[in-house]
Design an enzyme around this catalytic site. Sequence first.
Site, short mmCIF file in Angstrom:
data_model
loop_
_atom_site.label_atom_id
_atom_site.label_comp_id
_atom_site.label_asym_id
_atom_site.label_seq_id
_atom_site.Cartn_x
_atom_site.Cartn_y
_atom_site.Cartn_z
N HIS A 158 38.89 40.20 30.35
CA HIS A 158 39.56 40.70 31.79
C HIS A 158 40.23 39.50 32.38
O HIS A 158 40.52 38.53 31.42
CB HIS A 158 38.28 40.14 32.49
CG HIS A 158 37.99 40.51 33.84
ND1 HIS A 158 38.67 40.11 34.80
CD2 HIS A 158 37.39 41.60 35.00
CE1 HIS A 158 38.13 40.06 35.42
NE2 HIS A 158 37.86 41.43 36.10
N ASP A 217 34.06 47.37 33.56
CA ASP A 217 34.49 48.62 33.60
C ASP A 217 34.24 49.46 32.72
O ASP A 217 33.56 50.49 32.43
CB ASP A 217 35.83 48.32 33.87
CG ASP A 217 36.37 48.07 34.59
OD1 ASP A 217 36.15 48.39 35.98
OD2 ASP A 217 37.94 46.61 34.93
#
Length: 436
Positions: A314, A371
């Site tokens: 991320h 995600d």
Amino acid sequence: MSDAKKKNGRSYIVRETSSGKEFELASRSGTTGPDVIDIRSLFTSHGLFTYDPGYGSTASCESKITYIDGDKGILMYRGYPVEQLAGRSSFIEVAWLLLYGELPTQAQLHEFDRSIRTHTMLNETILRLFNGFHYDAHPMAMVAGVVGSMSAFYHDTTDIHDPRHRDIFAHRIIAKLPTISAAAYKHSLGQPFTYPRNDLNYCSNLLHMFFAVPAEDYHIDPVAAEALDLLFILHADHEQNCSTSTVRMAGSSGANPYSAVAAGIAALWGPAHGGANEAVLKMLEEIGTVANIPKFIAKAKDKDDPFRLMGFGHRVYKNHDPRATIIRETCHKVLARLGRNQPLFDLALQLEEIALKDPYFIEKKLYPNVDFYSGVIYRALGIPKSMFTVMFAIARTVGWVAHWREMITDPEGRIGRPRQLYTGPTRRDYVDVSKR
């Protein structure tokens, strides 16, 4: 947290190398996190701009809503750790918290929940707008377009300086976005629209509008509704990300709030932002089978190979994504109940296990992020890839509205107007076309 006093800022001396001239910049300190250098007078006093492509080191505003510490894997809404909210709260309660700054009383939560349930219906004229979209239009295009049109239906309550109008807008957009999203999904299938039910809670109602058909009864799986509620809590806000900054930027002009949220939806649509969970499923389909995992792991490690493992790592979190840690257990619970005998889910679990143990991914801190798990869960719930980003938008609308309300009431707020480093031609004179 909200009552904590700010620390005294420090001063920094900036020296121009060529001339030796010096000037002083003061910093400002928040209740937690890095200090910021106040450069508002840098151009007027010293004729300088700062250069920060992507605004990665720039605080564009002061906010009391969400705090992230990417190095430590911390995410807090209004000072409350997201782990506590995910384990003990509900999406509707978190929505109130983000909007109003404190956890609601039981009476406030009951009234807020009632207000959201009773504002879910759409004007029939809005529903007819969907007939103007082609059958294969992307749902995000439909949702952005319909949300943008809402100011034409509710123009009598869009005075951004009226606190009552701001409340009406907040409740209305949070309540109606699931209905709009479900209508976009039904239109893409060619099925009749399913109207909302006030007796159902937020996530159960969404599942009902997505999957119920007139020909038969639809049973709402409580595990599915619980998983959605958790996902929505984790996606409700994430500080000054691309779409939230877009809502603030659009709203700073004084535009009606429906237009600002429509702009946020458009920004979220990008594959580098809200489309990441859709990319996870595409990647899993590309890998195909568990037997192919070692080959694709090797491709991901090869710096000369364009293949990337989507859903790992991320930009903000340099450690575990705290949202991923929370949702991992729910992902396994959903798959155990709804995803049996589906090779794609076995593939996802095998990939997760290998990546968590591989020294390469551990060293580079490429852990599965939110995600990765959200895409797998949505797939298990029967939601198609084209709707993944729409689901993200439903949850993130709460954060957008909270930031819009904060921005519009900020006494120091100004219209957003970034500057630039100009590298084009210097002054030159026009040459007549006959002489070129």
